[in-house]
Write a protein that holds these residues in place. Structure first.
Motif, mmCIF file in Angstrom:
data_model
loop_
_atom_site.group_PDB
_atom_site.id
_atom_site.type_symbol
_atom_site.label_atom_id
_atom_site.label_comp_id
_atom_site.label_asym_id
_atom_site.label_seq_id
_atom_site.Cartn_x
_atom_site.Cartn_y
_atom_site.Cartn_z
ATOM 1 N N GLU A 1 30.011 60.350 23.314
ATOM 2 C CA GLU A 1 28.583 60.111 23.143
ATOM 3 C C GLU A 1 28.294 58.627 23.300
ATOM 4 O OE1 GLU A 1 26.840 63.463 20.065
ATOM 5 O OE2 GLU A 1 27.543 61.555 19.246
ATOM 6 N N VAL B 1 25.940 55.966 21.903
ATOM 7 C CA VAL B 1 25.096 55.813 20.719
ATOM 8 C C VAL B 1 24.478 54.425 20.719
ATOM 9 C CG1 VAL B 1 25.007 55.868 18.207
ATOM 10 C CG2 VAL B 1 26.552 57.418 19.438
ATOM 11 N N HIS C 1 16.218 56.146 26.589
ATOM 12 C CA HIS C 1 16.508 57.562 26.762
ATOM 13 C C HIS C 1 17.841 57.799 27.485
ATOM 14 C CE1 HIS C 1 12.724 58.855 25.067
ATOM 15 N NE2 HIS C 1 12.122 57.929 25.773
ATOM 16 N N CYS C 2 18.547 56.709 27.832
ATOM 17 C CA CYS C 2 19.896 56.852 28.378
ATOM 18 C C CYS C 2 20.919 57.152 27.284
ATOM 19 C CB CYS C 2 20.310 55.583 29.118
ATOM 20 S SG CYS C 2 19.342 55.221 30.606
ATOM 21 N N TYR C 3 20.535 56.948 26.025
ATOM 22 C CA TYR C 3 21.446 57.170 24.911
ATOM 23 C C TYR C 3 21.409 58.627 24.468
ATOM 24 C CZ TYR C 3 21.479 52.078 24.639
ATOM 25 O OH TYR C 3 21.616 50.750 24.939
ATOM 26 N N ASP C 4 22.576 59.137 24.123
ATOM 27 C CA ASP C 4 22.653 60.497 23.588
ATOM 28 C C ASP C 4 22.130 60.550 22.157
ATOM 29 O OD1 ASP C 4 24.133 61.663 25.872
ATOM 30 O OD2 ASP C 4 25.699 60.295 25.210
ATOM 31 N N LYS C 5 22.361 59.467 21.421
ATOM 32 C CA LYS C 5 21.990 59.418 20.011
ATOM 33 C C LYS C 5 21.558 57.996 19.673
ATOM 34 C CE LYS C 5 24.736 61.548 17.128
ATOM 35 N NZ LYS C 5 25.971 61.838 16.336
ATOM 36 N N GLY D 1 19.772 60.564 15.327
ATOM 37 C CA GLY D 1 19.506 61.742 16.136
ATOM 38 C C GLY D 1 19.239 61.345 17.574
ATOM 39 N N THR D 2 18.671 62.250 18.340
ATOM 40 C CA THR D 2 18.309 61.941 19.718
ATOM 41 C C THR D 2 17.170 60.919 19.722
ATOM 42 O OG1 THR D 2 16.626 63.667 19.858
ATOM 43 C CG2 THR D 2 18.903 64.291 20.386
ATOM 44 N N PRO D 3 16.946 60.216 20.853
ATOM 45 C CA PRO D 3 15.813 59.285 20.903
ATOM 46 C C PRO D 3 14.492 59.937 20.512
ATOM 47 C CG PRO D 3 17.255 58.893 22.763
ATOM 48 C CD PRO D 3 17.788 60.115 22.070
ATOM 49 N N LYS D 4 14.272 61.161 20.954
ATOM 50 C CA LYS D 4 13.013 61.842 20.622
ATOM 51 C C LYS D 4 12.914 62.100 19.128
ATOM 52 C CE LYS D 4 10.114 65.744 21.981
ATOM 53 N NZ LYS D 4 9.981 66.927 22.888
ATOM 54 N N GLN D 5 14.031 62.447 18.502
ATOM 55 C CA GLN D 5 14.021 62.726 17.062
ATOM 56 C C GLN D 5 13.848 61.449 16.236
ATOM 57 O OE1 GLN D 5 17.868 64.613 16.930
ATOM 58 N NE2 GLN D 5 17.016 66.692 16.901
#
Length: 239
Positions: A28, A30, A199-203, A215-219
């Motif tokens: 991942e 991060v 948004h290139c990051y998984d977490k 969490g994810t960028p959206k979260q």
């Protein structure tokens, strides 16, 4: 699995980090984000044992990380590096191979090949004999990325690697991060950039002396979390 459990770091009686707990999985990418003074660099330095933890534990595969520092590659902020030191690009990268040979012993053929491949990956092989101080900021950052690759570590920490770099360097770095993910490396990158690259990051880990969200960028990049971490509304990106 790289785990931080209830980590607290104090400077002169003040808490730089309070009860931080997190887990990083191999494979991942991060991102560690938060305002200035949030303790992002302190977190990495505590994990490396460069600053003393007041309490808490840091483990990799259920063993203390401080006993496995040879498995970590660390690229500090550019401001912490003496760019006037008289050393060539190739020798900067070769420093990553010192664990594979005795002090003052000539590099092995394998080490020379590893260094060459690392420099080719970051497009610096043609500049290998150039003094590190003569490179551009982006090229210098790529040289230290090559050094981390030549170390062949399992865990890689980067402290604001995108500061002052050109688009070519940024693209090369994200491409290499993707390759390292495929190799199941553990990657933690401190960033202050909340542009589209987030948004290139998984977490993401959102930090402000304590862990605000993970969490994810959206979260993570919600208006509520942003307000808690930065003290004002989210208006830089669309999460």
């Amino acid at each position: 699995m790289l785990e931080v459990r209830n980590l607290t770091v104090k400077y002169r009686g003040c808490c730089a980090l309070t009860e931080v707990s997190l887990a990083l999985k191999p494979g991942e990418l991060v991102g560690l984000v938060g305002p200035n003074g949030a303790g992002k660099s302190t977190l990495i330095k505590a994990m490396l044992g460069l600053v003393e933890a007041h309490s808490g534990a840091i483990c990799y595969n259920c063993q203390p990380l401080k006993e496995q520092l040879h498995r970590i590659a660390y690229v500090p902020q550019r401001s912490q590096i003496d760019w006037n030191y008289p050393i060539t690009v190739q020798n900067v990268v070769m420093l990553a191979r010192t664990r594979q040979r005795k002090w003052l012993q000539r590099p092995t053929r394998q080490s020379r090949e590893v260094v060459k491949q690392a420099l080719m990956q970051v497009d610096l092989w043609e500049l290998r004999d150039r003094p590190i101080g003569e490179l551009s900021g982006g090229q210098q950052q790529r040289a230290f990325l090559a050094r981390s690759l030549a170390q062949q570590a399992d865990i890689l920490f980067f402290d604001e690697p995108f500061n002052g770099v050109d688009r070519k360097t940024q693209n090369i770095m994200f491409d290499i991060f993707e390759q390292l993910k495929r190799e199941n490396k553990t990657l933690l990158v401190i960033s202050h950039d909340l542009s589209e690259t987030i948004h290139c990051y998984d977490k993401l880990l959102l930090l402000n002396r304590q862990l605000v969200a993970i969490g994810t960028p959206k979260q993570v990049l919600t208006a509520t979390n942003f307000q808690r971490a930065y003290g004002h509304h989210l208006n830089l990106i669309s999460a």
